[in-house]
Design a protein around this motif. Structure first.
Motif, mmCIF file in Angstrom:
data_model
loop_
_atom_site.group_PDB
_atom_site.id
_atom_site.type_symbol
_atom_site.label_atom_id
_atom_site.label_comp_id
_atom_site.label_asym_id
_atom_site.label_seq_id
_atom_site.Cartn_x
_atom_site.Cartn_y
_atom_site.Cartn_z
ATOM 1 N N ILE A 110 0.851 -1.186 0.000
ATOM 2 C CA ILE A 110 0.000 0.000 0.000
ATOM 3 C C ILE A 110 0.885 1.234 0.000
ATOM 4 O O ILE A 110 1.754 1.386 0.864
ATOM 5 C CB ILE A 110 -0.926 0.020 1.229
ATOM 6 C CG1 ILE A 110 -1.895 -1.156 1.176
ATOM 7 C CG2 ILE A 110 -1.679 1.340 1.318
ATOM 8 C CD1 ILE A 110 -2.748 -1.296 2.418
ATOM 9 N N LEU A 111 0.656 2.122 -0.961
ATOM 10 C CA LEU A 111 1.393 3.385 -1.051
ATOM 11 C C LEU A 111 0.387 4.519 -0.929
ATOM 12 O O LEU A 111 -0.473 4.690 -1.791
ATOM 13 C CB LEU A 111 2.143 3.491 -2.380
ATOM 14 C CG LEU A 111 3.479 2.753 -2.508
ATOM 15 C CD1 LEU A 111 3.318 1.249 -2.298
ATOM 16 C CD2 LEU A 111 4.103 3.010 -3.882
ATOM 17 N N VAL A 112 0.489 5.297 0.156
ATOM 18 C CA VAL A 112 -0.487 6.338 0.444
ATOM 19 C C VAL A 112 -0.037 7.655 -0.202
ATOM 20 O O VAL A 112 1.120 7.828 -0.576
ATOM 21 C CB VAL A 112 -0.680 6.478 1.970
ATOM 22 C CG1 VAL A 112 -1.793 7.453 2.310
ATOM 23 C CG2 VAL A 112 -1.007 5.108 2.574
ATOM 24 N N ALA A 113 -0.956 8.598 -0.301
ATOM 25 C CA ALA A 113 -0.801 9.819 -1.096
ATOM 26 C C ALA A 113 0.537 10.523 -0.908
ATOM 27 O O ALA A 113 1.033 10.671 0.207
ATOM 28 C CB ALA A 113 -1.935 10.793 -0.755
ATOM 29 N N ARG A 160 6.843 -7.480 -0.138
ATOM 30 C CA ARG A 160 5.423 -7.822 -0.141
ATOM 31 C C ARG A 160 4.746 -7.251 1.110
ATOM 32 O O ARG A 160 5.297 -7.301 2.213
ATOM 33 C CB ARG A 160 5.276 -9.335 -0.158
ATOM 34 C CG ARG A 160 3.851 -9.854 -0.128
ATOM 35 C CD ARG A 160 3.841 -11.374 0.005
ATOM 36 N NE ARG A 160 2.487 -11.884 0.110
ATOM 37 C CZ ARG A 160 1.753 -12.301 -0.917
ATOM 38 N NH1 ARG A 160 2.267 -12.266 -2.131
ATOM 39 N NH2 ARG A 160 0.529 -12.735 -0.751
ATOM 40 N N GLY A 161 3.545 -6.697 0.938
ATOM 41 C CA GLY A 161 2.769 -6.234 2.073
ATOM 42 C C GLY A 161 3.347 -5.043 2.801
ATOM 43 O O GLY A 161 3.052 -4.810 3.976
ATOM 44 N N VAL A 162 4.135 -4.242 2.139
ATOM 45 C CA VAL A 162 4.728 -3.034 2.740
ATOM 46 C C VAL A 162 3.691 -1.907 2.746
ATOM 47 O O VAL A 162 2.873 -1.796 1.828
ATOM 48 C CB VAL A 162 5.989 -2.609 1.952
ATOM 49 C CG1 VAL A 162 6.489 -1.229 2.397
ATOM 50 C CG2 VAL A 162 7.081 -3.658 2.134
ATOM 51 N N ASP A 173 9.702 -7.558 3.440
ATOM 52 C CA ASP A 173 8.270 -7.827 3.501
ATOM 53 C C ASP A 173 7.664 -7.281 4.799
ATOM 54 O O ASP A 173 8.253 -7.415 5.879
ATOM 55 C CB ASP A 173 7.997 -9.335 3.436
ATOM 56 C CG ASP A 173 8.381 -9.950 2.102
ATOM 57 O OD1 ASP A 173 8.624 -9.196 1.142
ATOM 58 O OD2 ASP A 173 8.443 -11.192 2.028
ATOM 59 N N GLY A 174 6.490 -6.666 4.677
ATOM 60 C CA GLY A 174 5.759 -6.224 5.855
ATOM 61 C C GLY A 174 6.282 -4.973 6.529
ATOM 62 O O GLY A 174 5.798 -4.603 7.607
ATOM 63 N N VAL A 175 7.239 -4.295 5.946
ATOM 64 C CA VAL A 175 7.750 -3.048 6.532
ATOM 65 C C VAL A 175 6.637 -2.000 6.560
ATOM 66 O O VAL A 175 5.836 -1.904 5.622
ATOM 67 C CB VAL A 175 8.959 -2.529 5.735
ATOM 68 C CG1 VAL A 175 9.267 -1.069 6.062
ATOM 69 C CG2 VAL A 175 10.187 -3.388 6.027
ATOM 70 N N GLN A 176 6.606 -1.193 7.626
ATOM 71 C CA GLN A 176 5.669 -0.085 7.733
ATOM 72 C C GLN A 176 6.456 1.204 7.951
ATOM 73 O O GLN A 176 7.295 1.266 8.856
ATOM 74 C CB GLN A 176 4.694 -0.297 8.894
ATOM 75 C CG GLN A 176 3.827 -1.523 8.745
ATOM 76 C CD GLN A 176 2.879 -1.707 9.915
ATOM 77 O OE1 GLN A 176 2.242 -0.765 10.368
ATOM 78 N NE2 GLN A 176 2.794 -2.931 10.415
ATOM 79 N N VAL A 177 6.182 2.202 7.117
ATOM 80 C CA VAL A 177 6.879 3.481 7.204
ATOM 81 C C VAL A 177 5.855 4.567 7.515
ATOM 82 O O VAL A 177 4.879 4.729 6.775
ATOM 83 C CB VAL A 177 7.625 3.813 5.904
ATOM 84 C CG1 VAL A 177 8.343 5.159 6.020
ATOM 85 C CG2 VAL A 177 8.634 2.703 5.574
ATOM 86 N N ALA A 178 6.066 5.302 8.601
ATOM 87 C CA ALA A 178 5.109 6.323 9.036
ATOM 88 C C ALA A 178 5.094 7.505 8.076
ATOM 89 O O ALA A 178 6.059 7.749 7.331
ATOM 90 C CB ALA A 178 5.454 6.791 10.442
#
Length: 350
Positions: free
Chosen positions: A253-256, A268-270, A286-291
């Motif tokens: 998922i890539l947000v605005a 995958r699933g970042v 995989d699965g990394v989350q960036v604020a």
């Protein structure tokens, strides 16, 4: 919203939830929790928003298990395992059907003689489709779209108005490209020369796999060589920039307004939150989350959570962020201890 009436009991059965309160309460539409009226359904998916239940006029509210004990006076509650999913299901029931796209090519469209069309294709006004393009079954191409030479578009894909897909790029099946998306513009490559900056040829393509959705005015640059690759089930928000030779793993998922520099590899699933930036030639596991608004300058292992600029782990960020207040507390304690020591010294002299 379509004209439809459902009872609380019917909705509870539909979303496989547990009904609390009257089963015969009738709902005719859905709304946000603040604006909902007695004949509307809304939702509260987190206990921290419990206060919104006190003021809402909604007749039926989908709630999480933590709110199962709330009052059912003047309303019915439906306790759901996944409130967001349940609400999406109900919204789908009340939603109007999207405008129909008629199969066929609009008279004002410009289509090369050798373009290959599948069955049931719709091409809107003023669209341009260049030579060698292959368009799959049921593809919908909106007004003003540009489809370049030898582009391939898979079955069931939808291009909203003014989408551009440049030459030789490929789009998979059941993709959605919103207005203003540009696929396959040149990557940003220049090298210093005696006469100034010299353009580096961008000879690769963009490959977008199946079930990808790309938001309005997002750009995905073609590769310098090889391909820029968006893998299946990736969801991209509006105004995202993806540079040449980037690879984005499945279901990410890539947000605005986030941006990914050249040759970065995203697992995958970042999740990249709004306005996050990723440096070139690094890897996010995989699965990394960036604020949101974070800047990632080095590779991150699978499952990492990063925030800040430069991005760091939650532990590192909190340690640095809380350091001033911790120092202030220590300084206050030091002053208290100093005062006590001075008082003890004074007492010993007596």
């Amino acid at each position: 919203m379509k004209h439809l009436s459902l009872t609380a009991g019917q909705i509870a059965e539909m979303v496989k939830g547990t009904l609390k309160g009257a089963a015969d309460r009738v709902i005719t539409s859905v709304s946000g929790i603040k604006d909902a009226k007695a004949d509307q359904l809304s939702f509260v998916g987190n206990k921290k928003y419990q206060h919104q239940l006190e003021s809402t006029e909604a007749g039926v509210v989908l709630v999480c298990a933590d709110l199962a004990g709330e009052s059912t006076e003047n309303r019915s509650l439906i306790v759901c395992e996944n409130v967001d999913h349940a609400f999406a299901t109900v919204v789908g029931m009340f939603a109007e059907e999207p405008p129909a796209w008629e199969a066929g090519v609009h008279p004002s469209a410009v289509v090369a003689a050798d373009v290959k069309f599948g069955e049931g294709v719709s091409v809107g006004a003023n669209a341009v489709i260049e030579a060698g393009a292959e368009i799959g079954n049921g593809v919908r191409i909106g007004a003003g779209c540009y489809i370049g030479h030898q582009v391939k578009i898979g079955d069931g894909t939808m291009l909203y108005p003014n989408v551009t897909v440049m030459y030789r790029c490929t789009i998979g099946r059941k993709c959605i490209l919103h207005p203003g998306v540009v696929i396959g513009g040149d990557g940003f490559g220049f090298i210093p020369g005696k006469q100034g900056l010299v353009k580096v040829p961008q000879t690769g393509i963009v490959q977008i796999d199946d079930d990808v959705e790309i938001g309005a005015n997002t750009t995905v640059d073609r590769a310098r060589f090889g391909k820029t690759w968006i893998k299946s089930n990736v969801k991209i928000d509006n105004q995202v920039m993806i540079a040449h030779n980037v690879v984005i793993g499945e279901s990410s998922i890539l947000v605005a307004q986030c941006g990914i520099a050249g040759s970065a590899e995203i697992g995958r699933g970042v999740v990249l939150a709004a306005k996050a930036g990723v440096n070139g030639h690094i890897t996010l596991g995989d699965g990394v989350q960036v604020a949101g608004t974070s800047g990632v300058v080095k590779s991150l292992p699978a499952g990492a959570i990063a925030l800040g600029t430069p991005a760091e782990s939650q532990r590192e960020f909190m340690a640095r962020f809380t350091l001033p207040s911790r120092f202030e507390k220590l300084n206050t304690k030091f002053k208290e201890l100093t005062r006590e020591v001075e008082e003890l010294k004074a007492a010993l002299k007596k």
